[in-house]
Design an enzyme around this catalytic site. Sequence first.
Site, PDB file in Angstrom:
ATOM      1  N   GLY A  75       0.815  -1.211   0.000  1.00 39.89           N
ATOM      2  CA  GLY A  75       0.000   0.000   0.000  1.00 39.89           C
ATOM      3  C   GLY A  75       0.843   1.251   0.000  1.00 39.89           C
ATOM      4  N   SER A 100      -3.686   1.775  -4.092  1.00 41.84           N
ATOM      5  CA  SER A 100      -3.420   3.076  -3.482  1.00 41.84           C
ATOM      6  C   SER A 100      -4.247   3.234  -2.217  1.00 41.84           C
ATOM      7  CB  SER A 100      -3.737   4.206  -4.467  1.00 41.84           C
ATOM      8  OG  SER A 100      -5.105   4.175  -4.833  1.00 41.84           O
ATOM      9  N   ASN A 101      -5.308   2.413  -2.092  1.00 38.57           N
ATOM     10  CA  ASN A 101      -6.152   2.443  -0.909  1.00 38.57           C
ATOM     11  C   ASN A 101      -6.857   1.092  -0.804  1.00 38.57           C
ATOM     12  OD1 ASN A 101      -8.379   3.023   0.948  1.00 38.57           O
ATOM     13  ND2 ASN A 101      -7.755   5.151   0.708  1.00 38.57           N
ATOM     14  N   HIS A 134      -5.026  14.705   4.713  1.00 36.02           N
ATOM     15  CA  HIS A 134      -4.412  13.594   5.440  1.00 36.02           C
ATOM     16  C   HIS A 134      -3.638  14.125   6.644  1.00 36.02           C
ATOM     17  CE1 HIS A 134      -5.204  11.169   1.812  1.00 36.02           C
ATOM     18  NE2 HIS A 134      -5.126  10.141   2.639  1.00 36.02           N
ATOM     19  N   HIS A 135      -3.181  13.188   7.468  1.00 36.90           N
ATOM     20  CA  HIS A 135      -2.386  13.505   8.647  1.00 36.90           C
ATOM     21  C   HIS A 135      -1.036  14.103   8.250  1.00 36.90           C
ATOM     22  CE1 HIS A 135      -0.083   9.840   7.741  1.00 36.90           C
ATOM     23  NE2 HIS A 135      -1.264   9.302   7.466  1.00 36.90           N
ATOM     24  N   LYS A 138       1.994  12.041   6.527  1.00 34.82           N
ATOM     25  CA  LYS A 138       1.932  11.446   5.193  1.00 34.82           C
ATOM     26  C   LYS A 138       3.009  12.063   4.314  1.00 34.82           C
ATOM     27  CE  LYS A 138      -1.205   9.977   1.561  1.00 34.82           C
ATOM     28  NZ  LYS A 138      -0.676   8.598   1.681  1.00 34.82           N
ATOM     29  N   GLY A 144      -1.902   8.854  -3.016  1.00 32.99           N
ATOM     30  CA  GLY A 144      -2.125   7.862  -4.067  1.00 32.99           C
ATOM     31  C   GLY A 144      -3.592   7.704  -4.391  1.00 32.99           C
ATOM     32  N   THR A 145      -4.436   7.812  -3.361  1.00 30.26           N
ATOM     33  CA  THR A 145      -5.887   7.726  -3.583  1.00 30.26           C
ATOM     34  C   THR A 145      -6.365   8.870  -4.455  1.00 30.26           C
ATOM     35  OG1 THR A 145      -6.178   6.630  -1.450  1.00 30.26           O
ATOM     36  CG2 THR A 145      -8.131   7.657  -2.418  1.00 30.26           C
TER      37      THR A 145
END
Length: 237
Positions: A75, A100-101, A134-135, A138, A144-145
């Site tokens: 992932g 990617s997810n 995101h956090h 990352k 990627g998503t």
Amino acid sequence: MRIALIGYGKMGKEIEQIAQSRGHQIGLIIDQENQADLHAENLKNIDVAIEFTNPDSAFGNYQICFEASVPVVSGTTGWLDKIDLIKEKCQLGSGFFYASNFSLGVNLFFELNKKLAALMAPFSEYNADMEEIHHIHKLDSPSGTAITLAEGIIENHPKKTKWIEAASMKEDELSIFAKRHGSVPGTHSITWHSEVDEISIQHLAYSRKGFALGAVLAAEFMPEKKGFFGMKDLLKL
């Protein structure tokens, strides 16, 4: 199964818990402190490796697993400039599963995004953009998503030919706005704007559990398989 965990951060620990709850054994854990332990001797009794690391080390990790004839579920994002090399390895007999997810909800969202893009294609008054949050830990941006979502729009909307991580007024460019806040697991929103209204779809992850479960399901799918696989193969979407 006996699973090797390559990467033992928050996601790796979540995967460990879910794998053990489903009756699997963790035969090897590789983290930053013991990267040298990833070699053929330590992989000889491993059925599948689950890899969540970083773009700089991921490709090398895959090669070590392939040489030991261990299929890989990964992932890690941000390394896709080498994806053709991985596919070549798979044609020669390696097994690789990439997403990617790994979330079931996100993969349903991928399909919804494609359908919406195709529906919007005849209506030139609408233009799309995307936001992903995101956090702060990352490493890659956009996610990627987000890139997978962008590719889904480009494949299904004739006026969109590329994405850009910035605001763009060009009709052929899809703007992606990437934000990093706190400990957000992942939020992705696509909005189609016109002068009179807008249409939005959003996926909001509450925790990492959905991603971790998907990775373990992918690992259960991979033993004895050769080739390149993804969530469409697992979920039969």
